[in-house]
Design a protein around this motif. Structure first.
Motif, PDB file in Angstrom:
ATOM      1  N   ALA A 163     -50.006 -31.099 -10.427  1.00  0.00           N
ATOM      2  CA  ALA A 163     -49.061 -29.983 -10.291  1.00  0.00           C
ATOM      3  C   ALA A 163     -49.825 -28.664 -10.206  1.00  0.00           C
ATOM      4  N   GLN A 164     -49.288 -27.717  -9.431  1.00  0.00           N
ATOM      5  CA  GLN A 164     -49.950 -26.429  -9.220  1.00  0.00           C
ATOM      6  C   GLN A 164     -49.348 -25.361 -10.124  1.00  0.00           C
ATOM      7  N   VAL A 165     -50.219 -24.631 -10.799  1.00  0.00           N
ATOM      8  CA  VAL A 165     -49.836 -23.542 -11.693  1.00  0.00           C
ATOM      9  C   VAL A 165     -50.361 -22.239 -11.087  1.00  0.00           C
ATOM     10  N   ALA A 166     -49.449 -21.342 -10.723  1.00  0.00           N
ATOM     11  CA  ALA A 166     -49.833 -20.075 -10.095  1.00  0.00           C
ATOM     12  C   ALA A 166     -49.986 -18.993 -11.151  1.00  0.00           C
ATOM     13  N   PHE A 167     -51.133 -18.322 -11.152  1.00  0.00           N
ATOM     14  CA  PHE A 167     -51.349 -17.163 -12.017  1.00  0.00           C
ATOM     15  C   PHE A 167     -50.755 -15.924 -11.341  1.00  0.00           C
ATOM     16  N   VAL A 168     -50.029 -15.132 -12.118  1.00  0.00           N
ATOM     17  CA  VAL A 168     -49.440 -13.896 -11.591  1.00  0.00           C
ATOM     18  C   VAL A 168     -49.736 -12.755 -12.563  1.00  0.00           C
ATOM     19  N   ALA A 169     -49.669 -11.520 -12.053  1.00  0.00           N
ATOM     20  CA  ALA A 169     -49.958 -10.331 -12.863  1.00  0.00           C
ATOM     21  C   ALA A 169     -48.812  -9.334 -12.729  1.00  0.00           C
ATOM     22  N   PRO A 170     -47.721  -9.530 -13.494  1.00  0.00           N
ATOM     23  CA  PRO A 170     -46.600  -8.594 -13.395  1.00  0.00           C
ATOM     24  C   PRO A 170     -46.802  -7.307 -14.187  1.00  0.00           C
ATOM     25  N   SER A 171     -47.856  -7.254 -14.984  1.00  0.00           N
ATOM     26  CA  SER A 171     -48.036  -6.122 -15.894  1.00  0.00           C
ATOM     27  C   SER A 171     -49.397  -5.465 -15.668  1.00  0.00           C
ATOM     28  N   ARG A 172     -50.336  -5.644 -16.574  1.00  0.00           N
ATOM     29  CA  ARG A 172     -51.620  -4.969 -16.453  1.00  0.00           C
ATOM     30  C   ARG A 172     -52.548  -5.674 -15.465  1.00  0.00           C
ATOM     31  N   PRO A 173     -53.579  -4.968 -14.978  1.00  0.00           N
ATOM     32  CA  PRO A 173     -54.488  -5.583 -14.016  1.00  0.00           C
ATOM     33  C   PRO A 173     -55.293  -6.716 -14.638  1.00  0.00           C
ATOM     34  N   VAL A 174     -55.614  -7.706 -13.827  1.00  0.00           N
ATOM     35  CA  VAL A 174     -56.488  -8.804 -14.242  1.00  0.00           C
ATOM     36  C   VAL A 174     -57.408  -9.145 -13.085  1.00  0.00           C
ATOM     37  N   THR A 175     -58.514  -9.780 -13.415  1.00  0.00           N
ATOM     38  CA  THR A 175     -59.439 -10.267 -12.396  1.00  0.00           C
ATOM     39  C   THR A 175     -59.415 -11.789 -12.391  1.00  0.00           C
ATOM     40  N   ARG A 229     -46.453  -5.629  -6.368  1.00  0.00           N
ATOM     41  CA  ARG A 229     -46.433  -6.534  -7.516  1.00  0.00           C
ATOM     42  C   ARG A 229     -45.159  -7.373  -7.505  1.00  0.00           C
ATOM     43  N   ALA A 230     -44.035  -6.739  -7.221  1.00  0.00           N
ATOM     44  CA  ALA A 230     -42.763  -7.462  -7.180  1.00  0.00           C
ATOM     45  C   ALA A 230     -42.745  -8.485  -6.045  1.00  0.00           C
ATOM     46  N   ALA A 231     -43.357  -8.141  -4.917  1.00  0.00           N
ATOM     47  CA  ALA A 231     -43.401  -9.068  -3.786  1.00  0.00           C
ATOM     48  C   ALA A 231     -44.174 -10.328  -4.147  1.00  0.00           C
ATOM     49  N   LYS A 232     -45.268 -10.168  -4.910  1.00  0.00           N
ATOM     50  CA  LYS A 232     -46.053 -11.330  -5.330  1.00  0.00           C
ATOM     51  C   LYS A 232     -45.258 -12.217  -6.285  1.00  0.00           C
ATOM     52  N   ILE A 233     -44.471 -11.610  -7.169  1.00  0.00           N
ATOM     53  CA  ILE A 233     -43.633 -12.403  -8.074  1.00  0.00           C
ATOM     54  C   ILE A 233     -42.569 -13.152  -7.279  1.00  0.00           C
ATOM     55  N   TYR A 293     -52.938   1.405 -15.760  1.00  0.00           N
ATOM     56  CA  TYR A 293     -52.532   0.270 -16.591  1.00  0.00           C
ATOM     57  C   TYR A 293     -51.657  -0.729 -15.850  1.00  0.00           C
ATOM     58  N   LEU A 294     -51.516  -0.568 -14.522  1.00  0.00           N
ATOM     59  CA  LEU A 294     -50.652  -1.441 -13.735  1.00  0.00           C
ATOM     60  C   LEU A 294     -51.457  -2.275 -12.744  1.00  0.00           C
ATOM     61  N   ALA A 295     -51.105  -3.555 -12.645  1.00  0.00           N
ATOM     62  CA  ALA A 295     -51.705  -4.411 -11.624  1.00  0.00           C
ATOM     63  C   ALA A 295     -51.178  -4.031 -10.251  1.00  0.00           C
ATOM     64  N   GLY A 296     -52.012  -4.223  -9.227  1.00  0.00           N
ATOM     65  CA  GLY A 296     -51.597  -3.925  -7.862  1.00  0.00           C
ATOM     66  C   GLY A 296     -51.597  -2.442  -7.563  1.00  0.00           C
ATOM     67  N   GLU A 297     -51.446  -2.120  -6.300  1.00  0.00           N
ATOM     68  CA  GLU A 297     -51.446  -0.712  -5.874  1.00  0.00           C
ATOM     69  C   GLU A 297     -50.073  -0.059  -6.002  1.00  0.00           C
TER      70      GLU A 297
END
Length: 330
Positions: free
Chosen positions: A15-27, A66-70, A57-61
């Motif tokens: 099964a595939q688990v997708a990592f997402v960043a709805p809040s702070r930036p991550v690498t 960010r909402a589109a990725k979610i 303090y926000l992921a994405g530009e």
């Protein structure tokens, strides 16, 4: 929250688990440990829905990006679960921007996991989609050498399609320093809802506000002085959030218990007793929920039974309903 929430499928091998960043930036590098852990469970982590870049303090530009990725992750037919990478701040900004109509039209239910700022997503998904979601560790902070209870609870909630029953409270031999404290005894059954207190309070007055009627509410917080906890609980009382609530579990929040100059402050326990003790429902503090290394993964939307007894040590939280459908996905 609907009477019968919509359940995702349990995760099977591959099964595939997708990592997402709805809040702070991550690498991507910060997710290496999580990828390794779930790889040992036979699952596959993917960064394809991780929004690039960040702005303060926000992921994405932008919030829109960010909402589109979610939205993409929710609709992706190849994705079986969504694991939020970090909390922080920013998820609440996305709620009016996520394409909920597209998700309702195209998506099948997925396991969605996180806590803290992710409370905003949990409450919005319950309102918009009626899915069961999981209040549990964020991906970037789960430790391979941390408390086993945190990894085991997550793995069982993802892969086991049976009710988990009474959840085990860790003890000192596991490195657990939390204390269980009773505000009011009693037994109650209801669907789990809630999350981080600051996020629950921030959503009052929005379409995604927590609905307490008939439910068991879980709350927790971090680095909030008792007077701030007091203010947020007063807000929830005065707006009717607790009306009809069956019971309340306030997770272990040691950084909120006292302040340095205790002469000028109530304790967190004083606040809980004064503001929750007269609701006529069972209330308990101190279990491994939220900002602790020891962490339960809880199925928001599933039926559970809270039993609070006098000394706290015999109190239990029992998960009465599976979080997932019988059919495994993998």
């Amino acid at each position: 929250m609907p009477t019968s929430p919509v359940k995702p499928r349990a995760l099977g091998k591959g099964a595939q688990v997708a990592f997402v960043a709805p809040s702070r930036p991550v690498t991507p590098d910060s997710l290496a440990t999580a990828s390794t852990i779930i790889g040992e469970w036979g699952l596959i982590g993917t960064n394809r829905h991780l929004v690039p870049g960040g702005r303060g303090y926000l992921a994405g530009e932008t919030d829109t990006a960010r909402a589109a990725k979610i939205t993409e992750a929710l609709c992706d037919p190849e994705t079986d679960a969504i694991w939020c990478a970090r909390g922080g701040y920013g998820a609440g900004r996305l709620l009016p921007l996520i394409d909920w109509e597209r998700v309702r039209r195209m998506a099948r239910p997925k396991l969605i996991t996180g806590y803290s700022d992710i409370t905003a997503l949990h409450l919005a998904i319950a309102h918009e989609l009626g899915w069961i979601t999981l209040h549990g560790p964020v991906a970037a902070l789960l430790k391979a050498d941390g408390p086993a209870i945190s990894r085991d609870s997550l793995r069982r909630m993802w892969t086991d399609n049976k009710p988990l029953g009474i959840l085990p409270v860790p003890d000192e031999s596991d490195g657990w320093q939390g204390q269980t404290r009773v505000t009011r005894t009693g037994i109650a059954t209801g669907r789990l809802t809630g999350g981080n207190l600051a996020l629950v309070a921030s959503l009052v007055g929005t379409p995604w506000a927590l609905q307490g009627d008939g439910n068991l509410i879980i709350l927790e917080d971090v680095d909030e002085a008792p007077y701030r906890i007091d203010r947020m609980l007063i807000q929830l009382r005065q707006t009717g959030t607790f009306d009809g609530c069956r019971g309340i579990v306030f997770g272990s929040s040691p950084t909120c218990e006292t302040v340095k100059d205790s002469r000028s402050s109530l304790t967190l326990f004083d606040v809980l007793d004064e503001l929750l003790g007269d609701l006529g429902i069972p209330v308990v503090y101190g279990w491994p929920i939220g900002h602790t290394d020891h962490q339960w993964t809880l199925p928001l939307g599933a039926m559970a039974t809270l039993s609070v007894e006098g000394d706290g040590q015999s109190s239990t939280l029992r998960i009465d309903e599976s979080a997932t459908m019988d059919e495994r996905r993998g």
